[in-house]
Scaffold this motif. Sequence first.
Motif, PDB file in Angstrom:
ATOM      1  N   TRP A  54       1.321 -14.543 -10.434  1.00 66.36           N
ATOM      2  CA  TRP A  54       0.464 -14.409  -9.244  1.00 66.36           C
ATOM      3  C   TRP A  54       1.297 -14.338  -7.968  1.00 66.36           C
ATOM      4  CZ3 TRP A  54      -4.835 -14.337  -8.183  1.00 66.36           C
ATOM      5  CH2 TRP A  54      -5.250 -14.755  -6.916  1.00 66.36           C
ATOM      6  N   ARG A  55       2.225 -15.263  -7.818  1.00 65.13           N
ATOM      7  CA  ARG A  55       3.044 -15.329  -6.600  1.00 65.13           C
ATOM      8  C   ARG A  55       3.953 -14.107  -6.459  1.00 65.13           C
ATOM      9  NH1 ARG A  55       4.531 -21.745  -6.972  1.00 65.13           N
ATOM     10  NH2 ARG A  55       2.501 -22.481  -6.204  1.00 65.13           N
ATOM     11  N   THR A  56       4.530 -13.683  -7.559  1.00 66.31           N
ATOM     12  CA  THR A  56       5.401 -12.510  -7.529  1.00 66.31           C
ATOM     13  C   THR A  56       4.598 -11.259  -7.177  1.00 66.31           C
ATOM     14  OG1 THR A  56       6.831 -13.543  -9.179  1.00 66.31           O
ATOM     15  CG2 THR A  56       7.086 -11.168  -8.852  1.00 66.31           C
ATOM     16  N   ALA A  57       3.408 -11.150  -7.740  1.00 63.17           N
ATOM     17  CA  ALA A  57       2.536 -10.008  -7.441  1.00 63.17           C
ATOM     18  C   ALA A  57       2.136 -10.003  -5.970  1.00 63.17           C
ATOM     19  CB  ALA A  57       1.302 -10.043  -8.336  1.00 63.17           C
ATOM     20  N   ARG A  58       1.873 -11.160  -5.424  1.00 62.68           N
ATOM     21  CA  ARG A  58       1.496 -11.254  -4.005  1.00 62.68           C
ATOM     22  C   ARG A  58       2.635 -10.755  -3.117  1.00 62.68           C
ATOM     23  NH1 ARG A  58      -0.970 -10.620   0.334  1.00 62.68           N
ATOM     24  NH2 ARG A  58      -1.184 -12.297   1.816  1.00 62.68           N
ATOM     25  N   LEU A  59       3.854 -11.154  -3.425  1.00 66.37           N
ATOM     26  CA  LEU A  59       5.005 -10.704  -2.644  1.00 66.37           C
ATOM     27  C   LEU A  59       5.169  -9.186  -2.722  1.00 66.37           C
ATOM     28  CD1 LEU A  59       7.610 -13.487  -3.524  1.00 66.37           C
ATOM     29  CD2 LEU A  59       6.361 -13.186  -1.361  1.00 66.37           C
ATOM     30  N   ALA A  60       4.997  -8.632  -3.905  1.00 70.71           N
ATOM     31  CA  ALA A  60       5.112  -7.178  -4.081  1.00 70.71           C
ATOM     32  C   ALA A  60       4.033  -6.447  -3.291  1.00 70.71           C
ATOM     33  CB  ALA A  60       5.025  -6.820  -5.559  1.00 70.71           C
ATOM     34  N   ALA A  61       2.823  -6.984  -3.302  1.00 72.04           N
ATOM     35  CA  ALA A  61       1.719  -6.345  -2.586  1.00 72.04           C
ATOM     36  C   ALA A  61       1.919  -6.414  -1.079  1.00 72.04           C
ATOM     37  CB  ALA A  61       0.397  -6.987  -2.985  1.00 72.04           C
ATOM     38  N   VAL A  62       2.420  -7.519  -0.586  1.00 70.46           N
ATOM     39  CA  VAL A  62       2.692  -7.637   0.850  1.00 70.46           C
ATOM     40  C   VAL A  62       3.745  -6.601   1.260  1.00 70.46           C
ATOM     41  CG1 VAL A  62       3.738  -9.136   2.609  1.00 70.46           C
ATOM     42  CG2 VAL A  62       1.965 -10.032   1.082  1.00 70.46           C
ATOM     43  N   ALA A  63       4.770  -6.445   0.444  1.00 69.46           N
ATOM     44  CA  ALA A  63       5.806  -5.444   0.738  1.00 69.46           C
ATOM     45  C   ALA A  63       5.217  -4.036   0.723  1.00 69.46           C
ATOM     46  CB  ALA A  63       6.944  -5.561  -0.271  1.00 69.46           C
ATOM     47  N   ALA A  64       4.341  -3.748  -0.218  1.00 70.36           N
ATOM     48  CA  ALA A  64       3.703  -2.425  -0.286  1.00 70.36           C
ATOM     49  C   ALA A  64       2.829  -2.186   0.938  1.00 70.36           C
ATOM     50  CB  ALA A  64       2.877  -2.296  -1.563  1.00 70.36           C
ATOM     51  N   ASP A  65       2.075  -3.199   1.334  1.00 68.15           N
ATOM     52  CA  ASP A  65       1.221  -3.071   2.520  1.00 68.15           C
ATOM     53  C   ASP A  65       2.037  -2.762   3.773  1.00 68.15           C
ATOM     54  OD1 ASP A  65      -1.073  -3.539   1.072  1.00 68.15           O
ATOM     55  OD2 ASP A  65      -1.308  -5.618   1.719  1.00 68.15           O
ATOM     56  N   LYS A  66       3.192  -3.387   3.885  1.00 62.81           N
ATOM     57  CA  LYS A  66       4.038  -3.142   5.057  1.00 62.81           C
ATOM     58  C   LYS A  66       4.621  -1.726   5.021  1.00 62.81           C
ATOM     59  CE  LYS A  66       5.229  -7.880   6.064  1.00 62.81           C
ATOM     60  NZ  LYS A  66       6.227  -8.921   6.088  1.00 62.81           N
ATOM     61  N   HIS A  67       4.955  -1.275   3.823  1.00 63.88           N
ATOM     62  CA  HIS A  67       5.564   0.055   3.682  1.00 63.88           C
ATOM     63  C   HIS A  67       4.526   1.172   3.802  1.00 63.88           C
ATOM     64  CE1 HIS A  67       8.893   2.646   2.633  1.00 63.88           C
ATOM     65  NE2 HIS A  67       8.112   3.266   1.769  1.00 63.88           N
ATOM     66  N   TYR A  68       3.321   0.903   3.305  1.00 66.89           N
ATOM     67  CA  TYR A  68       2.232   1.896   3.330  1.00 66.89           C
ATOM     68  C   TYR A  68       1.019   1.315   4.048  1.00 66.89           C
ATOM     69  CZ  TYR A  68       4.978   3.896  -0.480  1.00 66.89           C
ATOM     70  OH  TYR A  68       5.985   4.412  -1.248  1.00 66.89           O
ATOM     71  N   PRO A  69       1.102   1.141   5.365  1.00 64.30           N
ATOM     72  CA  PRO A  69      -0.035   0.532   6.071  1.00 64.30           C
ATOM     73  C   PRO A  69      -1.270   1.433   5.998  1.00 64.30           C
ATOM     74  CG  PRO A  69       1.584   1.370   7.629  1.00 64.30           C
ATOM     75  CD  PRO A  69       2.183   1.530   6.263  1.00 64.30           C
ATOM     76  N   ARG A  70      -2.370   0.819   5.660  1.00 65.71           N
ATOM     77  CA  ARG A  70      -3.633   1.550   5.562  1.00 65.71           C
ATOM     78  C   ARG A  70      -4.758   0.601   5.924  1.00 65.71           C
ATOM     79  NH1 ARG A  70      -6.017   4.489   0.188  1.00 65.71           N
ATOM     80  NH2 ARG A  70      -7.501   5.823   1.268  1.00 65.71           N
ATOM     81  N   LYS A  71      -5.590   1.014   6.810  1.00 64.00           N
ATOM     82  CA  LYS A  71      -6.700   0.171   7.256  1.00 64.00           C
ATOM     83  C   LYS A  71      -7.810   0.142   6.209  1.00 64.00           C
ATOM     84  CE  LYS A  71      -4.682  -0.859  10.995  1.00 64.00           C
ATOM     85  NZ  LYS A  71      -3.900  -2.048  10.890  1.00 64.00           N
ATOM     86  N   ARG A  72      -8.615  -0.897   6.296  1.00 67.65           N
ATOM     87  CA  ARG A  72      -9.761  -1.055   5.402  1.00 67.65           C
ATOM     88  C   ARG A  72     -10.770   0.069   5.610  1.00 67.65           C
ATOM     89  NH1 ARG A  72      -8.600  -5.142   1.720  1.00 67.65           N
ATOM     90  NH2 ARG A  72      -7.150  -6.515   2.784  1.00 67.65           N
TER      91      ARG A  72
END
Length: 181
Positions: A54-72
Motif C-alpha cells: 500500500w505505502r509503496t503504491a502510494r509513493l508511486a502514484a504521487v510521483a505519477a501525479d506530479k509527472h502527469y498533472p491532470r485535474k479531476r
Amino acid sequence: MSLALRDTERGKRAAQDMDLTKFWRLMVRYSKVSGRNITPKSLPATHKLLVITWRTARLAAVAADKHYPRKRPWVDFLAEDETCRPDLKASAASEDSFASSFTTRIWSVALALSAVLPSRSDAIVREAVEITTNRWICGLAWKSDVEAGRVLGSAVYSQLSGEPEYQELLRKARAELLASH
C-alpha cells in the motif's frame, strides 16, 4: 455513462467505496472476499506485506501525479457534477488524478493478496475491479485515470515482487495463511 450509474444500486455501492482510502477499511473488504480476517493481530505477516505494498503504491502514484498533472473531471469539464460524494470533492480537488492513487493502491494490494492466497485470487481481483471502477462511477477520476492506476499498481507489485526482502514477506504471508485455515 458514469452519471447514469449514480442513481442505481451500483452507484450507491460506488459511493460507499470512496471510504476505502483508509487502509483498514480496505482490509475489512478484502477480509470478506478472502475468507481471512486480515488484521495485524490475526495475520501479522500478511498485514505487514499488504501495508508495505500500500505505502509503496502510494509513493508511486504521487510521483505519477506530479509527472502527469491532470485535474479531476469536474474541475474543467463537468462543473455542475457534484460527484456521488460531494463531501470528498474539496479534498480531492487539491490532488491530481493521473494515475489514480486510489486505484494504484487498491490494485497493487489485490495483486499481493492474490499472490499469497491464489485459491481466492479470482474473488480478490473481481473485488478490486469493482472498487476501482467505482472511482470513475463517482466522478472522482477519469476512466483513463483508473485504467492507468491499474497499470501502475501492476508495475508496483511487479517491481516489489522482484526484491528479495519482499519475496521473504510473500513467503511468510503464504505460510501464515496456510497455517491459519
